[in-house]
Design an enzyme around this catalytic site. Structure first.
Site, PDB file in Angstrom:
ATOM      1  N   GLU A 175      -7.526 -49.471  -1.765  1.00 59.34           N
ATOM      2  CA  GLU A 175      -8.026 -50.697  -2.379  1.00 59.34           C
ATOM      3  C   GLU A 175      -9.337 -50.454  -3.110  1.00 59.34           C
ATOM      4  OE1 GLU A 175      -6.015 -53.909   0.737  1.00 59.34           O
ATOM      5  OE2 GLU A 175      -8.144 -53.424   0.902  1.00 59.34           O
ATOM      6  N   GLY A 208      -2.383 -58.533   8.997  1.00 63.14           N
ATOM      7  CA  GLY A 208      -1.936 -57.472   8.099  1.00 63.14           C
ATOM      8  C   GLY A 208      -2.361 -56.104   8.596  1.00 63.14           C
ATOM      9  N   LYS A 211      -9.043   2.330  -2.433  1.00 62.77           N
ATOM     10  CA  LYS A 211      -9.323   1.639  -1.175  1.00 62.77           C
ATOM     11  C   LYS A 211     -10.743   1.945  -0.720  1.00 62.77           C
ATOM     12  CE  LYS A 211      -7.108   0.909   3.353  1.00 62.77           C
ATOM     13  NZ  LYS A 211      -5.912   1.255   4.174  1.00 62.77           N
ATOM     14  N   CYS A 226      -5.366  -3.359   2.007  1.00 62.00           N
ATOM     15  CA  CYS A 226      -5.185  -3.484   3.453  1.00 62.00           C
ATOM     16  C   CYS A 226      -6.477  -3.656   4.244  1.00 62.00           C
ATOM     17  CB  CYS A 226      -4.387  -2.287   3.973  1.00 62.00           C
ATOM     18  SG  CYS A 226      -3.642  -2.622   5.597  1.00 62.00           S
ATOM     19  N   SER A 284      -6.642 -55.097   8.648  1.00 62.31           N
ATOM     20  CA  SER A 284      -7.448 -55.753   9.676  1.00 62.31           C
ATOM     21  C   SER A 284      -6.982 -55.363  11.070  1.00 62.31           C
ATOM     22  CB  SER A 284      -7.420 -57.274   9.502  1.00 62.31           C
ATOM     23  OG  SER A 284      -6.118 -57.794   9.710  1.00 62.31           O
ATOM     24  N   GLU A 312       0.839  -1.193   0.000  1.00 63.55           N
ATOM     25  CA  GLU A 312       0.000   0.000   0.000  1.00 63.55           C
ATOM     26  C   GLU A 312       0.881   1.252   0.000  1.00 63.55           C
ATOM     27  OE1 GLU A 312      -3.664   1.624   2.831  1.00 63.55           O
ATOM     28  OE2 GLU A 312      -2.325   0.028   3.541  1.00 63.55           O
ATOM     29  N   LYS A 317     -17.571 -52.182  -8.287  1.00 66.08           N
ATOM     30  CA  LYS A 317     -17.359 -52.589  -6.895  1.00 66.08           C
ATOM     31  C   LYS A 317     -17.665 -51.432  -5.947  1.00 66.08           C
ATOM     32  CE  LYS A 317     -13.768 -55.961  -8.095  1.00 66.08           C
ATOM     33  NZ  LYS A 317     -12.342 -56.341  -7.935  1.00 66.08           N
ATOM     34  N   SER A 336      -6.153 -60.922   9.893  1.00 65.70           N
ATOM     35  CA  SER A 336      -5.158 -61.620   9.074  1.00 65.70           C
ATOM     36  C   SER A 336      -3.742 -61.451   9.583  1.00 65.70           C
ATOM     37  CB  SER A 336      -5.226 -61.102   7.633  1.00 65.70           C
ATOM     38  OG  SER A 336      -4.787 -59.745   7.592  1.00 65.70           O
ATOM     39  N   ARG A 388     -23.163 -46.866  14.829  1.00 65.43           N
ATOM     40  CA  ARG A 388     -23.799 -48.009  14.193  1.00 65.43           C
ATOM     41  C   ARG A 388     -24.084 -49.107  15.221  1.00 65.43           C
ATOM     42  NH1 ARG A 388     -24.517 -49.090   8.820  1.00 65.43           N
ATOM     43  NH2 ARG A 388     -24.661 -46.818   8.863  1.00 65.43           N
ATOM     44  N   TRP A 434      -8.942 -53.397  -5.668  1.00 60.11           N
ATOM     45  CA  TRP A 434      -8.112 -54.503  -5.186  1.00 60.11           C
ATOM     46  C   TRP A 434      -8.850 -55.225  -4.055  1.00 60.11           C
ATOM     47  CZ3 TRP A 434      -4.434 -57.113  -7.315  1.00 60.11           C
ATOM     48  CH2 TRP A 434      -3.581 -57.921  -6.571  1.00 60.11           C
ATOM     49  N   THR A 473     -12.041 -58.600  -3.658  1.00 65.23           N
ATOM     50  CA  THR A 473     -12.853 -59.601  -4.350  1.00 65.23           C
ATOM     51  C   THR A 473     -14.322 -59.234  -4.236  1.00 65.23           C
ATOM     52  OG1 THR A 473     -11.247 -61.342  -3.912  1.00 65.23           O
ATOM     53  CG2 THR A 473     -13.511 -62.031  -4.409  1.00 65.23           C
TER      54      THR A 473
END
Length: 644
Positions: free
Chosen positions: A481, A371, A121, A177, A374, A52, A614, A369, A355, A486, A488
């Site tokens: 996933e 992993g 301004k 400003c 899980s 300014e 999916k 698993s 829930r 990825w 099933t």
């Protein structure tokens, strides 16, 4: 436009400059400004904003009433205009301008040696240490739309929108400003008129705590307006009769601070950042609130200008003047990462607790698993039961199959023991072998049928156990996933609540590591750390000769760090394939070649496009971040789309 141009991907490089100030010496200030313009041009900038009243200094007080001083300021503007002739974009400087017996605090906007317009301004502070109304009049008192200079009509007003002729998303508006500090800043109206970059010429003084507030104000206004915001502040060369100025320049984009100046430097400081106007346009397309907001004024005057493309494209991450993370879902600092983990874990657990309270389930059933996914689901489940305040029990099930290794099976057992929960072991090997024989699947043929039959057998067991125990099956798959498909279909793809649905794989690791540090899970800390060191695998193929995991997920679908990077820029910002590839080449320089990135990106986009069916039938699950793929919320897409 050359393919090597930074503009190809919608980036506009801008600078906020706090020049070394010669208080009350417009000619010397013009020379400092001209030097800064040349430096900004060398840095590849296409917009440079000064503070300014930068041609005179903000704190000149009653000098503003001297006609000779005003004429010197106006003459200095011509020096800046000449300097702008070699600059490839907009130059915005501040000066006092007399119009019809009133004095205005204005921003002069120049491009390629041309004066495009003046923006006065609107809000003049006149309390505490400020008394601008002693000299200046607010923009609302202006009675004309142009001023005549050398026979040319120059637009003046608060309704000027400077529009790039070559970059469709680059539209710039200006405020000064105090305008930002008002109840409804002019920049809010400017954004609704289409401005994507907002420039503020400021002379905000320094007070204890004010820098933090200023930083928040600039970031929030950029977020509220879905815009880039350039804030150029007057530096310590201003008068210190009663206050001190720090030169606190800032550049923000959609709520995120991109760059910030070091304060209290008497020399010229230049703060540079690349504003992504394509990203801003994408945000506005997605924001129904922004689209539905009606501009409260008549259409603004659009002033065209030309950006000169310098043909440079950053080839390294350090050359890109904005933050670029390899892991955009994961905060870099440990403190921020810890806070994010706390927030996400609490969201997951609270969603599941709600829930549980609704269903009155007696058990939470999940496949454990050994992993990553899980494990996180189990930790969330335990916290959710506590939050729900119910008598629900957690029932973990380990289901060793034809590819299960001793390491993951042992870790599942150790984890359940450490957390004092029931763990049932149900082998699926015989059932899967019988099923494959029933459908006449060749013995030893390890194809997709062989793999998916195991995932579906496990899901059947979990669902039936839930029926037996009045339970709810907890899904364990994550956001990455889901993006890649990825999982099933009607196997691990399905559950009764998908607790990890919003968590990308790169963040799952950090969430588990964070849990390992929490007192509630201290007994399991050592096994959690071993799980973190275990290769990611669905374990659907037999182990190698030494009994170790042979099937590694990233060998099939590519590195998760690349996939999550692609996912973030693809979904969060709607970036094109070319832009994602370019950003990835910068972020992962030295780790992956351009060819490797291209192969991985092609694979990601192909899987994302073909696996929508999916996602279209995925179960409920909590959204935890700005990227989500629920068909009921963030992402709706035809399952038979051809191109992306």
């Amino acid at each position: 436009m050359p393919p090597s141009s930074l503009h190809t991907h919608g980036h506009i490089r801008v600078a906020a400059v706090s020049p070394a100030l010669h208080l009350g010496d417009p000619e010397a200030n013009a020379r400092e400004i001209a030097a800064a313009i040349r430096e900004a041009n060398s840095a590849g900038c296409h917009g440079v904003v000064f503070p300014e009243l930068s041609l005179t200094g903000y704190s000149c007080a009653d000098l503003f009433m001297n006609s000779g001083f005003l004429q010197r300021a106006y003459s200095a503007l011509d020096l800046v205009r000449q300097a702008s002739s070699g600059f490839g974009g907009l130059v915005i400087v501040g000066l006092p301008l007399a119009v019809d017996d009133r004095l205005y605090n204005v921003a002069a906007v120049l491009c390629s040696g041309q004066l495009l317009g003046y923006v006065p301004k609107s809000h003049l502070p006149n309390s505490w240490e400020f008394y601008e109304r002693r000299w200046f009049s607010p923009a609302s008192t202006l009675s004309r739309r142009t001023v005549t200079e050398l026979g040319e009509e120059i637009p003046i007003g608060t309704d000027l929108l400077f529009v790039s002729e070559s970059q469709p998303h680059c539209r710039i508006a200006v405020e000064i400003c105090e305008d930002l500090w008002s109840v409804i800043p002019p920049s809010s109206h400017a954004a609704l008129q289409g401005a994507t970059i907002l420039a503020n010429l400021s002379a905000s003084n320094e007070l204890l705590g004010k820098a933090d507030y200023r930083r928040q104000l600039v970031a929030q206004q950029s977020g509220r307006c879905l815009a880039g915001y350039i804030y150029a502040a007057a530096g310590p060369g201003e008068s210190t009769t009663d206050v001190v100025y720090g030169g606190h320049s800032l550049i923000a984009e959609n709520g995120t601070l991109l760059a910030e100046a070091e304060r209290f430097d008497f020399s010229t400081t230049m703060t540079i950042a690349d504003i992504d106007t394509q990203r801003l346009a994408h945000e506005r397309l997605h924001s129904t609130s922004f689209r539905d907001d009606k501009a409260s004024q008549a259409p603004w005057r659009r002033i065209p200008f030309c950006l000169v493309d310098n043909g440079t494209l950053p080839s390294t991450a350090s050359e890109l003047r904005r933050p670029l993370s390899r892991h955009p879902f994961v905060p870099a600092s440990p403190e921020a990462r810890s806070h994010v983990c706390y927030e996400i874990f609490a969201i997951q657990a609270t969603g599941l607790a709600r829930r549980l309270r609704h269903t009155n389930s007696q058990t939470l059933v999940l496949g454990l698993s050994g992993g990553l996914d899980s494990t996180l689901a189990l930790l969330v489940a335990l916290d959710a039961v506590y939050r729900a305040g119910t008598a629900c029990q957690v029932l973990a099930v380990t289901m060793p199959g034809l590819g299960t290794t001793a390491r993951t099976k042992d870790n599942a057992s150790l984890l359940a023991k450490a957390l004092d929960i029931e763990l049932r072991t149900v082998s699926i090997s015989d059932a899967v072998t019988r099923h494959l024989a029933d459908i006449q699947h060749p013995l030893g043929q390890h194809d997709v049928t062989f793999e998916n039959s195991q995932a579906r057998e496990r899901t059947q067991i979990l669902m039936d156990l839930a029926n037996q125990t009045n339970g709810l099956v907890l899904g364990t798959g994550d956001l990455s996933e889901s993006a890649l498909g990825w999982c099933t279909f009607n196997g691990d793809h399905m559950s009764m609540y998908h607790v990890n649905a919003g968590v990308p794989k790169t963040l799952v690791r950090y969430l588990i590591a964070w849990c390992a540090e929490q007192p509630a899970f201290s007994a399991a800390a050592s096994v959690l750390r071993d799980i973190l060191d275990t290769p990611i695998s669905p374990e659907l193929l037999p182990a190698d000769a030494s009994g170790k995991i042979a099937q590694k997920t990233e060998d099939s679908i590519g590195p998760y760090e690349l996939n999550d990077f692609f996912l973030y820029h693809h979904i969060r910002h709607g970036s094109s394939r070319e832009k994602i590839a370019w950003l990835a080449s910068l972020a992962f320089e030295g780790s992956y070649t351009t060819e490797q990135i291209d192969i991985a990106l092609t694979r990601y986009l192909t899987r994302f496009r073909t696996q929508q069916f999916k996602r279209s039938s995925m179960p409920d699950g909590p959204k935890v971040g700005t990227v989500a793929l629920s068909p009921r919320g963030d992402w709706r897409m035809p399952s038979d789309a051809v191109g992306m």
